[in-house]
Design a protein around this motif. Structure first.
Motif, PDB file in Angstrom:
ATOM      1  N   GLY A 526     -60.539 -32.499 -38.165  1.00 22.25           N
ATOM      2  CA  GLY A 526     -61.037 -32.811 -36.842  1.00 22.25           C
ATOM      3  C   GLY A 526     -60.444 -31.924 -35.766  1.00 22.25           C
ATOM      4  N   ASP A 527     -59.122 -31.787 -35.787  1.00 24.22           N
ATOM      5  CA  ASP A 527     -58.424 -31.119 -34.696  1.00 24.22           C
ATOM      6  C   ASP A 527     -58.872 -29.686 -34.468  1.00 24.22           C
ATOM      7  N   GLY A 531     -63.685 -29.461 -29.678  1.00 22.35           N
ATOM      8  CA  GLY A 531     -64.181 -28.704 -28.537  1.00 22.35           C
ATOM      9  C   GLY A 531     -64.930 -27.438 -28.924  1.00 22.35           C
ATOM     10  N   VAL A 532     -65.033 -27.152 -30.216  1.00 23.77           N
ATOM     11  CA  VAL A 532     -65.715 -25.915 -30.625  1.00 23.77           C
ATOM     12  C   VAL A 532     -67.222 -26.171 -30.663  1.00 23.77           C
ATOM     13  N   ASP A 533     -67.959 -25.314 -30.004  1.00 22.31           N
ATOM     14  CA  ASP A 533     -69.417 -25.407 -30.033  1.00 22.31           C
ATOM     15  C   ASP A 533     -69.867 -24.714 -31.333  1.00 22.31           C
ATOM     16  N   LYS A 534     -70.239 -25.540 -32.304  1.00 17.22           N
ATOM     17  CA  LYS A 534     -70.479 -24.975 -33.639  1.00 17.22           C
ATOM     18  C   LYS A 534     -71.653 -24.008 -33.670  1.00 17.22           C
ATOM     19  N   ALA A 535     -72.663 -24.283 -32.855  1.00 17.72           N
ATOM     20  CA  ALA A 535     -73.819 -23.382 -32.856  1.00 17.72           C
ATOM     21  C   ALA A 535     -73.409 -22.019 -32.304  1.00 17.72           C
ATOM     22  N   LEU A 536     -72.561 -22.048 -31.282  1.00 12.56           N
ATOM     23  CA  LEU A 536     -72.087 -20.777 -30.733  1.00 12.56           C
ATOM     24  C   LEU A 536     -71.204 -20.075 -31.752  1.00 12.56           C
ATOM     25  N   ARG A 565     -63.451 -19.262 -33.195  1.00 17.91           N
ATOM     26  CA  ARG A 565     -63.483 -20.676 -32.788  1.00 17.91           C
ATOM     27  C   ARG A 565     -62.992 -20.822 -31.353  1.00 17.91           C
ATOM     28  N   GLU A 566     -61.975 -20.032 -31.010  1.00 18.52           N
ATOM     29  CA  GLU A 566     -61.498 -20.110 -29.625  1.00 18.52           C
ATOM     30  C   GLU A 566     -62.580 -19.660 -28.651  1.00 18.52           C
ATOM     31  N   LEU A 570     -63.733 -21.946 -25.686  1.00 19.40           N
ATOM     32  CA  LEU A 570     -63.472 -21.619 -24.278  1.00 19.40           C
ATOM     33  C   LEU A 570     -64.664 -20.966 -23.596  1.00 19.40           C
ATOM     34  N   LYS A 571     -65.573 -20.385 -24.371  1.00 19.38           N
ATOM     35  CA  LYS A 571     -66.780 -19.742 -23.855  1.00 19.38           C
ATOM     36  C   LYS A 571     -66.509 -18.869 -22.628  1.00 19.38           C
ATOM     37  N   PRO A 572     -65.678 -17.837 -22.796  1.00 17.22           N
ATOM     38  CA  PRO A 572     -65.395 -16.985 -21.640  1.00 17.22           C
ATOM     39  C   PRO A 572     -66.677 -16.295 -21.166  1.00 17.22           C
TER      40      PRO A 572
END
Ligand code: ADP
Ligand code: ZN
Length: 745
Positions: A526-527, A531-536, A565-566, A570-572
């Motif tokens: 889980g951890d 917060g990771v957007d899996k599609a992205l 994953r980061e 964070l989607k910079p």
């Protein structure tokens, strides 16, 4: 080096080149040792970040670091990785052309080469040593240093040659690195390399990101498929003991539609290389292999390692299973075993005739104990390598999670089994004993008259396989023993006492699939996805693959899964934003991040191409036809609220890949016709598809193409009119993308 206010430090170099803010345990110490030119032996588990320890210091020194590495394939990947972060590195080996070698030597002589990778054999060559003596060598590194020791599991005689280094270069420090080394191996390394009062740095063997399981082997294909199904699309290795098992299993899995390739020493070199390359390039997810597959596997995102049989030592297991989760993200290590594996290895090894053989047999038995045990597996492994283990419950092994439930009437069942063995006069194997206890109608049992025994059918309410598993467990707990040659089961003295009710025994129920294992729980699952957007993440992974193929390097050289994953967390939305991502140093920031930034912007809908695509959606179908065709260059304003649609888009892509129709996708995703069309156009463009089927018939496409040729592709209306109703606006839009894609080929 000139001293200045901004003099680089190990930490600043770490950030600048590797893009990490902190050292992992013992990295700083290992780096300092090299900077202080003190010999060292560094033992860090896989994933502990060994390479950085010896790659970093040379950036703060003059001269070249020489790294001795056992495999040519490994060298190339390491060199590619270094170059990708802006460090000048090269290798020198027989696989290179003479001009490539010349090039390396020139850089070495001119002092621009920071790291040179060579094989141990090379250091046995006089010419090469003479050449090195003429250059400035900062230090020597022996990677995979356990290969130098006979007590190790990977002894390589050519490593012994390196003892000469110390005498040849008395003032250059030598640093040995390995992941596996028991006490005798460690000392052997130092002795063989003639190290001078080396600094010992031994990291913790605990690998909290690995989830360990061991289960009795029943139906191996089903058991393996269960594991594969909880890791869809993820990378893994399946180890078998024998080549024939590799071939069989790989075929059965391929027949079931899994993306697998076999690997063993019996395959032609070319096939083996292709299979390994495909796995490294991430075009293949699963490798079924003997232990021949391993050294040189640097792929860091292996998410599971399955053993279909027991390895011959805990060291081997640690090494093989340890290939999982090198990126320190969660991974599963599962072992299917049977007591017959013990017998198989014993017959391969033969009866012990020397001290060396006895060590081998002991190691084998310790491995069997690991399989059988009901206590924490992490603890066993860590303690095996001579370290203490604090946690009561690791939370990441089958035993600690209670996947093996105790059998309530263990004592009674054990006594029934022991008594049956006794009645059978200790002359039969586990399979036969279980038949008798089950009350089976096996011809042999009947012929031998064993259906007349008082113990016949004594455990008829249980499954035969479970009974056999308990026999195994009693062997594992030393109440029974197996004759190594014939697998005949006998009572031990402890077994005889247990029969009289002296002592305690605990058997486990067959492995139950509890909630965690059904969900494919791996360590910290889980951890690390939080917060990771899996599609992205998938979109970034796809981009990484494209880039890796263009540059002829494995994808992990581009970025690790940790970095991706980061990014997906964070989607910079600016290059500056990438500075906060783990694994982004200055070179990658300049060289790679603009590309990944574009992917993120497109995904978020901040990009021109989507803006234009949205225009399609906003324009009523047969209306004005101005901004209809997509232009990747046009810069539109960010369109708010589009993030939420990413998952649907992903879903649509998957359906298109299965050749679903527009209507099906519309029903499934609940989106409007225009949106689904937009998804399709994006999909076709991203995959550079030029083949019209199944979205347009070839006929229709050719007709539209004819119209494009005559009236141009600028606007849709003239095309539509030219065709005089023979094609719809949707058809024309699709055809336009296909038409444009031809230029991408
Ligand atoms: P080993 O050779 O010991 O198995 P690697 O050198 O392959 O380990 O490193 C394992 C992973 O850890 C790599 O993805 C590497 O980039 C990463 N890593 C190394 N050092 C650090 C650090 N200081 N911070 C974060 N990640 C690191
Ligand atoms: Zn545990």
């Amino acid at each position: 080096m000139t001293q200045s206010l901004s003099m680089p430090t190990p930490l600043s170099v770490l950030k600048q080149f590797w893009g990490y803010d902190q050292f992992l345990p013992l990295q700083q110490e290992a780096v300092d040792c090299i900077l202080n030119r003190q010999d060292s032996v560094v033992i860090l588990p896989t994933g502990g970040g060994k390479s950085l320890c010896f790659q970093l210091p040379v950036m703060l020194m003059t001269g070249t670091a020489v790294v001795i590495s056992p495999l040519v394939a490994l060298m190339k990947d390491q060199v590619d990785t270094l170059c990708s972060i802006g460090i000048e590195a090269g290798c020198y080996n027989s696989a290179m052309t003479s001009s490539e070698r010349q090039d390396t030597i020139e850089k070495l002589r001119s002092g621009t080469l920071k790291l040179l990778y060579v094989s141990p054999e090379r250091l046995g060559m006089e010419d090469f040593l003479v050449m090195l003596e003429e250059c400035e060598i900062a230090y020597f590194v022996v990677d995979e240093a356990h290969c130098i020791s006979q007590w190790g599991h990977d002894f390589r005689p050519e490593y012994r040659e390196m003892g000469a280094l110390r005498h040849r270069f008395p003032h250059v420090s030598i640093h040995a690195f390995t992941a596996t080394a028991t006490e005798p191996v460690r000392h052997d390394i130092a002795r063989a390399m003639a190290l001078k009062s080396p600094k010992w740095l031994v990291g913790s063997f605990h690998r909290p990101n690995l989830f360990y399981r061991a289960q009795y082997r029943t139906n191996v294909l089903t058991q393996v498929c269960d594991v594969l199904d909880r890791h869809p699309g993820e990378a893994g290795v399946i180890y078998c003991i024998r080549r024939a098992d590799v071939d069989d299993l790989a075929k059965s899995l391929a027949d079931k539609g899994y993306n697998v390739r076999p690997y063993h020493a019996g395959l032609p070199d070319k096939v083996r290389r292709e299979n390994q390359d495909a796995f490294m390039a991430e075009t293949v997810d699963i490798i079924v292999a003997t232990i021949a597959f391993g050294m040189g596997i640097d792929r860091s995102n292996i998410r599971f390692v399955i053993h279909t049989g027991m390895p011959k030592s805990v060291e081997s297991y640690q090494q093989e299973a340890g290939r999982a989760g090198r990126d320190r993200l969660e991974a599963e290590c599962i072992l299917f075993y049977s007591a017959s594996d013990l017998a198989k290895w014993r017959s391969i090894m033969g009866p012990p005739q020397s001290e060396f053989d006895r060590v081998g047999h002991n190691k084998l038995y310790e491995m069997y104990v690991y399989c059988q045990r009901l206590g924490c597996r992490h603890r066993y492994l860590v303690e095996y390598f001579g370290q203490g283990f604090e946690p009561e419950n690791c939370g990441t092994c089958d035993c600690c999670l209670g996947e093996h439930k105790p059998l309530p009437d263990s004592m009674l069942v054990a006594q029934k089994i022991l008594s049956c063995v006794y009645r059978l006069q200790e002359r039969f194997g586990g399979y036969y004993v279980s038949q008798v206890l089950k009350g089976g109608k096996n011809a042999n049992v009947l012929q031998n008259g064993h259906d007349k025994l008082s113990t016949y059918g004594l455990l008829q309410d249980y499954k035969r396989l479970d009974i056999q598993s308990w026999i195994e467990q009693l062997v594992g707990q030393d109440y029974l023993e197996k004759d190594p040659e014939y697998s005949v089961i006998k009572l031990t003295s402890a077994g005889k006492r247990l029969l009289k009710g002296e002592g305690e025994v605990m058997l486990t129920q067959p492995a139950v699939k509890d909630k965690a294992s059904k969900e494919g729980r791996s360590a910290d699952r889980g951890d690390s996805w939080q917060g990771v957007d899996k599609a992205l993440f998938e979109a970034l992974r796809h981009a990484r693959m494209t880039l890796a193929q263009e540059r002829h390097v494995p994808p992990y050289v581009i970025f690790s899964d940790v970095s991706l994953r980061e990014m997906a967390r964070l989607k910079p939305t600016s290059l500056q934003g990438f500075r906060g991502i783990k694994g982004v140093g200055e070179t990658k920031l300049r060289d790679l991040c603009p590309y990944f930034l574009q992917i993120i912007l497109e995904y978020l809908g901040h990009d021109g191409s989507h803006g234009a695509a949205v225009a399609i959606e906003r324009i009523p179908h047969e209306d004005s036809f101005q901004p209809v065709f997509r232009s990747a260059k046009s810069k539109n304003k960010p369109i708010p609220g589009r993030q939420s649609r990413s998952d649907t888009k992903r879903q649509a892509y998957e359906m298109f890949a299965r050749e679903a129709s527009l209507a099906e996708v519309r029903i499934e995703t609940g989106r409007t016709e225009a949106t689904v069309l937009e998804y399709l156009c994006d999909y076709l463009q991203e995959l550079a598809i030029t083949e019209p089927e199944p979205w347009l018939s070839t006929n229709t496409y050719e007709m539209i193409a004819q119209a494009f040729a005559n009236v141009g592709t600028e606007r849709m209306k003239p095309v539509f009119e030219y065709l005089n109703g023979l094609a719809s606006y949707d058809d024309i839009r699709i055809a336009r993308v296909l038409w444009d894609n031809r230029d991408m080929l």
